[in-house]
Design an enzyme around this catalytic site. Structure first.
Site, PDB file in Angstrom:
ATOM      1  N   ILE A   1       0.859  -1.184   0.000  1.00  0.00           N
ATOM      2  CA  ILE A   1       0.000   0.000   0.000  1.00  0.00           C
ATOM      3  C   ILE A   1       0.896   1.236   0.000  1.00  0.00           C
ATOM      4  CG2 ILE A   1      -1.754   1.274   1.301  1.00  0.00           C
ATOM      5  CD1 ILE A   1      -2.765  -1.450   2.256  1.00  0.00           C
ATOM      6  N   TYR A   2       0.760   2.038  -1.033  1.00  0.00           N
ATOM      7  CA  TYR A   2       1.592   3.228  -1.185  1.00  0.00           C
ATOM      8  C   TYR A   2       0.679   4.404  -1.481  1.00  0.00           C
ATOM      9  CZ  TYR A   2       4.722  -0.653  -1.803  1.00  0.00           C
ATOM     10  OH  TYR A   2       5.379  -1.828  -1.604  1.00  0.00           O
ATOM     11  N   ARG A   3       1.077   5.580  -1.038  1.00  0.00           N
ATOM     12  CA  ARG A   3       0.218   6.730  -1.328  1.00  0.00           C
ATOM     13  C   ARG A   3       0.289   7.045  -2.819  1.00  0.00           C
ATOM     14  NH1 ARG A   3       3.839  11.535   1.477  1.00  0.00           N
ATOM     15  NH2 ARG A   3       4.264  12.689  -0.430  1.00  0.00           N
TER      16      ARG A   3
ATOM     17  N   GLN B   1      12.847   1.655   1.512  1.00  0.00           N
ATOM     18  CA  GLN B   1      12.799   0.428   2.324  1.00  0.00           C
ATOM     19  C   GLN B   1      11.712  -0.533   1.857  1.00  0.00           C
ATOM     20  OE1 GLN B   1      13.229   3.441   3.661  1.00  0.00           O
ATOM     21  NE2 GLN B   1      14.959   3.338   5.067  1.00  0.00           N
TER      22      GLN B   1
ATOM     23  N   GLU C   1       2.218 -11.928  -0.184  1.00  0.00           N
ATOM     24  CA  GLU C   1       1.096 -11.375   0.586  1.00  0.00           C
ATOM     25  C   GLU C   1      -0.165 -12.211   0.365  1.00  0.00           C
ATOM     26  OE1 GLU C   1       3.232  -9.540  -1.148  1.00  0.00           O
ATOM     27  OE2 GLU C   1       4.118  -8.226   0.366  1.00  0.00           O
TER      28      GLU C   1
ATOM     29  N   GLU D   1       0.812  12.757   6.600  1.00  0.00           N
ATOM     30  CA  GLU D   1       1.244  11.363   6.725  1.00  0.00           C
ATOM     31  C   GLU D   1       0.928  10.767   8.103  1.00  0.00           C
ATOM     32  OE1 GLU D   1       2.366   8.826   5.298  1.00  0.00           O
ATOM     33  OE2 GLU D   1       2.948   9.416   3.277  1.00  0.00           O
TER      34      GLU D   1
END
Lengths: 75, 478
Positions: B165-167, B183, B226, B275
């Site tokens: 999950i990334y913005r 990372q 996942e 964030e």
């Protein structure tokens, strides 16, 4: 709506309109990629009143750090 | 117990009294963020929200779900447990299921999201009821979608396919910005593609059932799938279906799917964005995704996540699933000693480890090991180590241990200039910080300092009474 509230660029375009006609429009600046809706408050939509801490100087955009950096091509 | 799809989980939330439907008309800004923030302020048992009357749309034409796993009851229901399951029990059950990894996947040919498909005239601003989350955000974001990509050097390796999950900032009708933190696994895939001079194919799945979202937000090892972890957590094979433009697997139950590619060598101004650290990230230049194909269910539900000053849904979503991998990785090194790990604070920037000790100095070694786990490389700025009889999920107990067991001269260890995620607002330069281990365990031979020979114990029968009282309270409430 023709001037970007955040960076002052005149390169903006309308990217959407509400399905129920006349309620709102969405605009985007192609210089700093800021996006806003016409119904947001003036500190978001008005270049003279935009949140001062979040104003963007167009000259700073090319200097923004790359995350992540672009790697060298493998030979 | 597996949930078929996002709607199946919403139905369960509704049945359990954990879904609040907002029927009154709301504005996209600021009502939806404001309502969700208010909900998070009300405590850790809050329901999900479903908005179906949004100004600018006919009623039910656009639906937005918020805070779907933003409380401990909703997190318990995600795992198919009773909604009042105590947090520590959720932790140990999650750890038990984590041990069942890997669960093979179930492949399907078609999925509900194939109902509507678009390859031309894509306009994300029209397809989704997008809105601003926080006032300083640079635009409209998608911040709870599963982003899927493959290792470019080992594309056949199923486990190295990543779901994360990334913005994502919506930066045009068919363009997104993405933040691949170095990372994170997708940054590895992107580097491999860019070194070859190629675009990186990606799929973005919105509105998934909550188990894959949880697995996608879990700091698994690089080659752990996942999807196989989601199967382990739900106790049934996870259902996936192939993408059309690339060899990528998609969660079967998604509401909306975007197929595209991260453009090689391109960086574009992105942000700021409020964030999970409770601070805005600055504006930086980040990669861009070109969207080539969109599929969605008829009248899709747009799932979104309010992120801001902790605690928000983010903290519930990455609390237990951050703590368990750290726990398992520490147990690989110290199987007989490590008891539990609580890394729920700002995604584990602070972590608390409860451990037995074999000899003096042992607890500090456990703390050092936490720093070198995959997650510790980007987090674990402060590691607190407590004895095995201190519950790391019980902060008054942890504060007691620090108050009485820690001697600053001996037990506060600072290691200079280690790596941390660049979003840590205290890091300087961004991505570098000193880290600290606080050893709040009882000194053990050959350490002799302090006066700890007469600790108080509890009256006999406390454990049984604790269970009995919880049962009595539950009966009284139901």
């Amino acid at each position: 709506m023709n001037i970007c509230p955040r960076c002052g660029s005149q390169h903006t375009e309308q990217v959407a309109a509400s399905p129920v006609a006349g309620v709102w429009t969405v605009h985007m600046c192609s210089t700093c990629i800021f996006t806003w809706r016409s119904t947001e408050p003036e500190h978001i939509t008005n270049p003279d009143k935009y949140l001062p801490a979040f104003k963007v100087d167009q000259a700073d955009i090319p200097k923004a750090a790359h995350v992540p950096p672009i790697p060298a091509r493998r030979v | 117990m597996a949930y078929q799809d996002f709607r199946d989980f919403l139905n369960t939330l509704e049945k359990e009294g954990q879904l609040l439907k907002v029927e009154e008309q709301v504005n996209l800004e600021p009502d939806i963020s404001a309502a969700t923030r208010a909900l998070n302020n009300l405590g850790d048992k809050s329901p999900a929200l479903l908005f179906n009357n949004i100004n600018g749309y006919e009623k039910d034409q656009a639906r937005i779900a918020m805070n779907v796993i933003g409380s401990w009851p909703n997190h318990a229901l995600m795992m198919g447990m009773p909604k009042n399951t105590p947090l520590k029990e959720q932790f140990f059950e999650f750890a038990h299921r984590y041990d069942q990894f890997p669960m093979p996947v179930q492949r399907e040919e078609t999925a509900p999201f194939h109902e509507v498909e678009l390859t031309e005239n894509i306009n994300l601003f029209e397809l989704l009821p997008l809105f601003r989350l926080n006032q300083g955000d640079g635009g409209f974001y998608i911040d709870k979608a599963c982003v899927i990509s493959r290792d470019q050097d080992d594309p056949e390796h199923f486990g190295k396919q990543n779901v994360g999950i990334y913005r994502l900032q919506v930066k045009g009708k068919d363009r997104l910005g993405i933040q691949p933190v170095p990372q994170h696994d997708i940054a590895v895939h992107l580097r491999q593609a860019e070194e070859r001079g190629q675009n990186l194919p990606v799929v973005i799945a919105l509105g998934c059932e909550p188990v894959i979202t949880t697995a996608a937000a879990t700091p698994l090892k690089y080659d752990q799938s996942e999807y196989e972890m989601a199967g382990a957590i739900q106790g049934q094979p996870y259902r996936i279906v192939k993408a059309k433009d690339a060899d990528l697997d998609i969660p079967w139950g998604a509401e909306v799917v975007l197929e595209g590619e991260i453009l090689c060598g391109e960086r574009e101004f992105e942000g700021p964005f409020g964030e999970f650290t409770g601070h805005y990230s600055g504006g930086r230049s980040m990669p861009v995704i070109q969207i080539n194909r969109v599929y969605h269910r008829q009248n899709p539900i747009f799932e979104h996540l309010y992120i801001g000053m902790p605690w928000t849904e983010t903290d519930y979503m990455i609390g237990v699933n951050t703590s368990v991998p750290l726990y398992q990785q520490l147990k690989e090194a110290f199987p007989n000693e490590v008891v539990a790990v609580n890394a729920m604070y700002t995604h584990g920037l602070v972590a608390i480890i409860s451990t037995k000790r074999r000899y003096g100095g042992f607890a500090k070694a456990v703390g050092m090991r936490a720093l070198t786990t995959p997650h510790g490389l980007g987090y674990c700025k402060v590691v607190i180590v407590v004895d095995e009889d201190v519950d790391p999920f019980n902060l008054p107990q942890v504060m007691w241990a620090i108050s009485t067991k820690l001697h600053p001269k001996h037990d506060a260890v600072i290691i200079p200039d280690l790596s941390v995620l660049p979003l840590d607002p205290g890091s300087d330069p961004a991505g570098i910080t000193h880290k600290m281990i606080l050893d709040a365990t009882t000194p053990l031979a050959p350490e002799q300092r302090g006066h700890y020979s007469q600790p108080l114990d509890s009256p006999p029968g406390v454990d049984q009474w604790e269970k009995k009282i919880i049962n009595l309270l539950n009966r009284q409430q139901s």
